[in-house]
Write a protein that holds these residues in place. Sequence first.
Motif, mmCIF file in Angstrom:
data_model
loop_
_atom_site.group_PDB
_atom_site.id
_atom_site.type_symbol
_atom_site.label_atom_id
_atom_site.label_comp_id
_atom_site.label_asym_id
_atom_site.label_seq_id
_atom_site.Cartn_x
_atom_site.Cartn_y
_atom_site.Cartn_z
ATOM 1 N N ASP A 183 0.837 -1.205 0.000
ATOM 2 C CA ASP A 183 0.000 0.000 0.000
ATOM 3 C C ASP A 183 0.869 1.251 0.000
ATOM 4 O O ASP A 183 0.612 2.215 -0.726
ATOM 5 C CB ASP A 183 -0.920 0.013 1.221
ATOM 6 N N ILE A 184 1.901 1.213 0.828
ATOM 7 C CA ILE A 184 2.772 2.379 0.963
ATOM 8 C C ILE A 184 3.513 2.662 -0.339
ATOM 9 O O ILE A 184 3.692 3.827 -0.733
ATOM 10 C CB ILE A 184 3.796 2.144 2.097
ATOM 11 N N LEU A 185 3.933 1.606 -1.016
ATOM 12 C CA LEU A 185 4.809 1.759 -2.180
ATOM 13 C C LEU A 185 4.096 1.554 -3.504
ATOM 14 O O LEU A 185 4.732 1.401 -4.547
ATOM 15 C CB LEU A 185 6.000 0.811 -2.053
ATOM 16 N N GLY A 186 2.778 1.553 -3.474
ATOM 17 C CA GLY A 186 2.023 1.543 -4.722
ATOM 18 C C GLY A 186 2.042 0.241 -5.485
ATOM 19 O O GLY A 186 1.886 0.231 -6.707
ATOM 20 N N VAL A 187 2.223 -0.888 -4.770
ATOM 21 C CA VAL A 187 2.237 -2.197 -5.431
ATOM 22 C C VAL A 187 0.803 -2.688 -5.587
ATOM 23 O O VAL A 187 0.091 -2.838 -4.597
ATOM 24 C CB VAL A 187 3.050 -3.220 -4.612
ATOM 25 N N PRO A 188 0.346 -2.932 -6.812
ATOM 26 C CA PRO A 188 -1.035 -3.393 -6.988
ATOM 27 C C PRO A 188 -1.243 -4.764 -6.354
ATOM 28 O O PRO A 188 -0.307 -5.564 -6.238
ATOM 29 C CB PRO A 188 -1.196 -3.454 -8.513
ATOM 30 N N GLU A 189 -2.481 -5.026 -5.953
ATOM 31 C CA GLU A 189 -2.781 -6.261 -5.229
ATOM 32 C C GLU A 189 -2.417 -7.500 -6.045
ATOM 33 O O GLU A 189 -1.985 -8.518 -5.495
ATOM 34 C CB GLU A 189 -4.261 -6.294 -4.839
ATOM 35 N N ARG A 190 -2.549 -7.410 -7.366
ATOM 36 C CA ARG A 190 -2.255 -8.578 -8.208
ATOM 37 C C ARG A 190 -0.785 -8.977 -8.152
ATOM 38 O O ARG A 190 -0.428 -10.118 -8.489
ATOM 39 C CB ARG A 190 -2.643 -8.284 -9.658
ATOM 40 N N ASP A 191 0.087 -8.050 -7.731
ATOM 41 C CA ASP A 191 1.525 -8.332 -7.723
ATOM 42 C C ASP A 191 2.037 -8.793 -6.358
ATOM 43 O O ASP A 191 3.210 -9.160 -6.228
ATOM 44 C CB ASP A 191 2.310 -7.078 -8.130
ATOM 45 N N ARG A 192 1.189 -8.791 -5.348
ATOM 46 C CA ARG A 192 1.702 -9.007 -3.992
ATOM 47 C C ARG A 192 2.179 -10.424 -3.754
ATOM 48 O O ARG A 192 3.140 -10.653 -3.017
ATOM 49 C CB ARG A 192 0.643 -8.575 -2.973
ATOM 50 N N GLU A 193 1.537 -11.385 -4.364
ATOM 51 C CA GLU A 193 2.009 -12.759 -4.226
ATOM 52 C C GLU A 193 3.380 -12.926 -4.880
ATOM 53 O O GLU A 193 4.203 -13.722 -4.421
ATOM 54 C CB GLU A 193 1.000 -13.734 -4.832
ATOM 55 N N HIS A 194 3.619 -12.169 -5.968
ATOM 56 C CA HIS A 194 4.948 -12.203 -6.594
ATOM 57 C C HIS A 194 6.003 -11.685 -5.623
ATOM 58 O O HIS A 194 7.094 -12.250 -5.495
ATOM 59 C CB HIS A 194 4.973 -11.359 -7.869
ATOM 60 N N ILE A 195 5.685 -10.591 -4.925
ATOM 61 C CA ILE A 195 6.626 -10.010 -3.972
ATOM 62 C C ILE A 195 6.946 -11.007 -2.866
ATOM 63 O O ILE A 195 8.101 -11.187 -2.470
ATOM 64 C CB ILE A 195 6.060 -8.701 -3.378
ATOM 65 N N LEU A 196 5.919 -11.668 -2.366
ATOM 66 C CA LEU A 196 6.144 -12.683 -1.337
ATOM 67 C C LEU A 196 7.051 -13.798 -1.853
ATOM 68 O O LEU A 196 7.958 -14.262 -1.146
ATOM 69 C CB LEU A 196 4.808 -13.274 -0.891
ATOM 70 N N ARG A 197 6.803 -14.221 -3.070
ATOM 71 C CA ARG A 197 7.603 -15.298 -3.648
ATOM 72 C C ARG A 197 9.046 -14.861 -3.857
ATOM 73 O O ARG A 197 9.987 -15.595 -3.531
ATOM 74 C CB ARG A 197 6.992 -15.741 -4.990
ATOM 75 N N PHE A 198 9.234 -13.642 -4.382
ATOM 76 C CA PHE A 198 10.597 -13.138 -4.564
ATOM 77 C C PHE A 198 11.305 -13.038 -3.212
ATOM 78 O O PHE A 198 12.495 -13.341 -3.098
ATOM 79 C CB PHE A 198 10.577 -11.758 -5.230
ATOM 80 N N GLU A 235 5.933 2.102 -14.486
ATOM 81 C CA GLU A 235 4.491 2.335 -14.411
ATOM 82 C C GLU A 235 4.170 3.519 -13.489
ATOM 83 O O GLU A 235 3.298 4.346 -13.800
ATOM 84 C CB GLU A 235 3.786 1.073 -13.899
ATOM 85 N N LEU A 236 4.882 3.623 -12.382
ATOM 86 C CA LEU A 236 4.642 4.743 -11.465
ATOM 87 C C LEU A 236 5.087 6.073 -12.073
ATOM 88 O O LEU A 236 4.531 7.120 -11.743
ATOM 89 C CB LEU A 236 5.363 4.500 -10.137
ATOM 90 N N ARG A 237 6.081 6.030 -12.932
ATOM 91 C CA ARG A 237 6.464 7.259 -13.628
ATOM 92 C C ARG A 237 5.346 7.711 -14.563
ATOM 93 O O ARG A 237 5.057 8.900 -14.680
ATOM 94 C CB ARG A 237 7.751 7.040 -14.423
ATOM 95 N N ARG A 238 4.741 6.739 -15.243
ATOM 96 C CA ARG A 238 3.657 7.078 -16.175
ATOM 97 C C ARG A 238 2.385 7.462 -15.440
ATOM 98 O O ARG A 238 1.677 8.386 -15.853
ATOM 99 C CB ARG A 238 3.376 5.884 -17.096
ATOM 100 N N ASN A 239 2.117 6.768 -14.346
ATOM 101 C CA ASN A 239 0.865 6.989 -13.610
ATOM 102 C C ASN A 239 1.154 7.081 -12.118
ATOM 103 O O ASN A 239 0.845 6.157 -11.353
ATOM 104 C CB ASN A 239 -0.130 5.848 -13.876
ATOM 105 N N PRO A 240 1.771 8.193 -11.686
ATOM 106 C CA PRO A 240 2.115 8.309 -10.261
ATOM 107 C C PRO A 240 0.867 8.375 -9.388
ATOM 108 O O PRO A 240 -0.167 8.895 -9.791
ATOM 109 C CB PRO A 240 2.914 9.616 -10.200
#
Length: 444
Positions: A183-198, A235-240
């Motif tokens: 939430d703090i860093l603008g990570v969409p919910e669809r990517d959160r499982e990827h973050i956990l895995r990484f 993506e955040l640069r394009r759509n902050p």
Amino acid sequence: MAANALRQRIRWVALHGVIRGLAKFTARRSGDPQARLIADPAVRADPGAFADEVRSLGRVVRCRVVLVTVDHQAANEILRSDDFRVSSLGGGLPKPLQWVNRKTHPGLLHPIEPPSLLSIEPPDHTRCRKLVSSVFTTRAVNGLRDRVQLTADRLLDDLERESGVVDIVERYCSQLPVAVISDILGVPERDREHILRFGELGAPSLDIGLSWRQFQQVEKGLVGFNAWLGDHMEELRRNPGDDLMSQLIQASAAADDTGRLSERELQATAGLVLAAGFETTVNLLGNGIRMLLDDPGHLDTLAERPELWPNAVEEILRLDSPVQMSARYARRPVEVAGTPIERGELVIVHLAGANRDPQVFTDPHRFDIERDNAGRHLSFSGGRHFCLGAALARAEGEVGLRTFFERYPGARLAGSGQRRDTRVLRGWSTLPITLGTARAALGS
């Protein structure tokens, strides 16, 4: 493909294989403390006992290759002193192995290689940290407490639908910090499982002497995280948004030449904040739940005196440190605790051991949520490399643990669980729990 596999294998040999083989041999033959830190499973199982053994040898102990300290005063001095600098992956290897590492490097960002904040010093460290601190202000972090509470409540609502045994690490301890930092860093919910895995794959990246299997997993995690991070920041640069990652990108772009970060520095800084923002907190929550379930009398005390929760979190951080050790190189000849250290020598600062120093903490191996100096632990390091996310981690630990045990006062262990196969980071990979009746349903 075959060439890449060979390159990866050669790099593993240079970075880890040689050290791993020597450590196993030396640990068996002489009990060298540094070798045991790398190769002895008993140290991972009981870091407190290891710390007592090292402490009996002196305040700063000279090993075959490096020095080790479990002394609180010496550790604190080293972490804060300008006579020492941080280490980086492969920095202490013999010159031929350093050359092999450079020639086989895949170009990936790594948490303990420059330009990561963990492995740089002023002036670069000052510039990078100043920019991050301008975004992650005390006010901004303090304002996140309500978000932590809402996230904890939502996750525990979901658990009410479960019956039987749940893995609390998978379902709660990992989900809470990744949701908050995302939430703090603008990570969409669809990517959160990827973050956990990484994060799971990359957790051993702070260790040395990795097995070939671990090294392959780390590389896989770093490849995935590097690719994802580049796409996310673009993506955040394009759509902050109004998230802190967007603010960090904008702050760097707006800075003058003396304050602006290069693209690689920006990615390294953002990636470290993201990874560190959940990795250690997962361990804090898991360690805390296990410790409190092992000693349920403390839960009775906390139910009667909830104002003790902040101090309980400090004691958990002290007694079962999510980060077990750090390291520093001597910049110049220096003496610490009566031990001369030559320029270029490496000192392993065993944070977990320093946190159990009987000269500072009475009965140091005892879990005491009312300990009046629990906050003197060094689990967040010290000096200019003190953890930027310490305030957020404390808030997540306090809110996450209190809310869990208020909701599930009858929670009990349902098995021994499994520790993570890491040495710098200490936590649980699985922790089976029988939740019992949720408080909202009690008396109905």
